[in-house]
Design a protein around this motif. Structure first.
Motif, short mmCIF file in Angstrom:
data_model
loop_
_atom_site.label_atom_id
_atom_site.label_comp_id
_atom_site.label_asym_id
_atom_site.label_seq_id
_atom_site.Cartn_x
_atom_site.Cartn_y
_atom_site.Cartn_z
N ALA A 30 20.62 25.65 53.04
CA ALA A 30 21.57 26.55 52.40
C ALA A 30 20.92 27.45 51.36
O ALA A 30 21.34 28.60 51.18
CB ALA A 30 22.69 25.74 51.75
N THR A 31 19.90 26.96 50.66
CA THR A 31 19.29 27.74 49.58
C THR A 31 18.68 29.05 50.06
O THR A 31 18.96 30.10 49.49
CB THR A 31 18.25 26.88 48.84
OG1 THR A 31 18.89 25.71 48.35
CG2 THR A 31 17.62 27.63 47.69
N PRO A 32 17.86 29.05 51.11
CA PRO A 32 17.32 30.34 51.57
C PRO A 32 18.41 31.30 52.07
O PRO A 32 18.31 32.51 51.87
CB PRO A 32 16.37 29.97 52.70
CG PRO A 32 16.05 28.55 52.51
CD PRO A 32 17.23 27.94 51.83
N LEU A 33 19.43 30.75 52.71
CA LEU A 33 20.52 31.61 53.17
C LEU A 33 21.26 32.24 51.99
O LEU A 33 21.56 33.44 52.01
CB LEU A 33 21.50 30.81 54.03
CG LEU A 33 20.97 30.33 55.38
CD1 LEU A 33 22.00 29.45 56.07
CD2 LEU A 33 20.61 31.50 56.26
N LEU A 34 21.53 31.46 50.98
CA LEU A 34 22.20 31.98 49.79
C LEU A 34 21.32 33.00 49.07
O LEU A 34 21.80 34.05 48.65
CB LEU A 34 22.56 30.83 48.86
CG LEU A 34 23.34 31.20 47.60
CD1 LEU A 34 24.68 31.84 47.97
CD2 LEU A 34 23.55 29.98 46.74
N ALA A 35 20.02 32.70 48.96
CA ALA A 35 19.10 33.63 48.31
C ALA A 35 19.04 34.95 49.08
O ALA A 35 19.04 36.03 48.48
CB ALA A 35 17.72 33.01 48.19
N GLY A 36 18.99 34.88 50.40
CA GLY A 36 18.97 36.10 51.22
C GLY A 36 20.22 36.92 51.04
O GLY A 36 20.17 38.15 50.92
N ALA A 37 21.37 36.24 51.01
CA ALA A 37 22.64 36.97 50.80
C ALA A 37 22.66 37.64 49.44
O ALA A 37 23.09 38.80 49.31
CB ALA A 37 23.82 36.01 50.96
N LEU B 225 20.61 21.20 51.49
CA LEU B 225 20.29 22.12 50.42
C LEU B 225 19.09 22.99 50.80
O LEU B 225 19.06 24.18 50.48
CB LEU B 225 19.98 21.33 49.14
CG LEU B 225 19.80 22.14 47.86
CD1 LEU B 225 21.10 22.88 47.53
CD2 LEU B 225 19.42 21.23 46.72
N GLY B 226 18.15 22.40 51.52
CA GLY B 226 16.99 23.17 51.97
C GLY B 226 17.35 24.23 52.99
O GLY B 226 16.65 25.23 53.13
#
Length: 133
Positions: A77-84, A74-75
């Motif tokens: 995936a979260t920044p990647l999802l937020a960036g997208a 989750l740590g």
């Protein structure tokens, strides 16, 4: 084992490998018994180190098998999802701004008293340029 001991061990192994056929039987037996004693004193390796695997695959596998590995995933995936989501939001905002500017220009052209053909006439552009001076 430090680097100096490890280097010495490799040199001894290399020398023994080269002269294996020339060793007397008594020396070969003593080396064999010394090896057995050394192996019996060796600490067993942890189970996951004994499993043969590629170095990278082993590291990834251990990363996801550790306790709370979902928190680690989750740590990541979260920044990647937020960036997208930020990039998608910026793209949508820019598109809306562009559409609003084009609509504003269309309204200005259509509400003007001049016919649309006047805007494409080269002479009219020259007239506007001299008029502004």
């Amino acid at each position: 084992m430090n680097a100096k001991d490890l280097n010495f061990a490799y040199q001894v192994k290399h020398a023994l490998d080269q002269n294996l056929d020339n060793l007397p039987d008594s020396t070969a037996e003593r080396l064999s018994s010394a090896r057995k004693i050394a192996l019996s004193r060796k600490k067993p390796e942890p189970l996951r180190r004994r499993i043969p695997s590629l170095a990278l695959a082993g590291q990834i596998g251990n990363y996801f098998q550790e306790p709370l590995s979902w928190l680690g995933r989750l740590g990541v995936a979260t920044p990647l999802l937020a960036g997208a989501l930020v990039f998608i939001g910026l793209y949508q905002f820019e598109q809306e701004q562009r559409i609003a500017e084009l609509a504003e220009m269309d309204v200005a052209v259509l509400s003007d008293e001049l016919p649309v053909s006047a805007y494409v006439d080269q002479g009219f552009n020259a007239y506007l340029a001299t008029r502004d001076e």
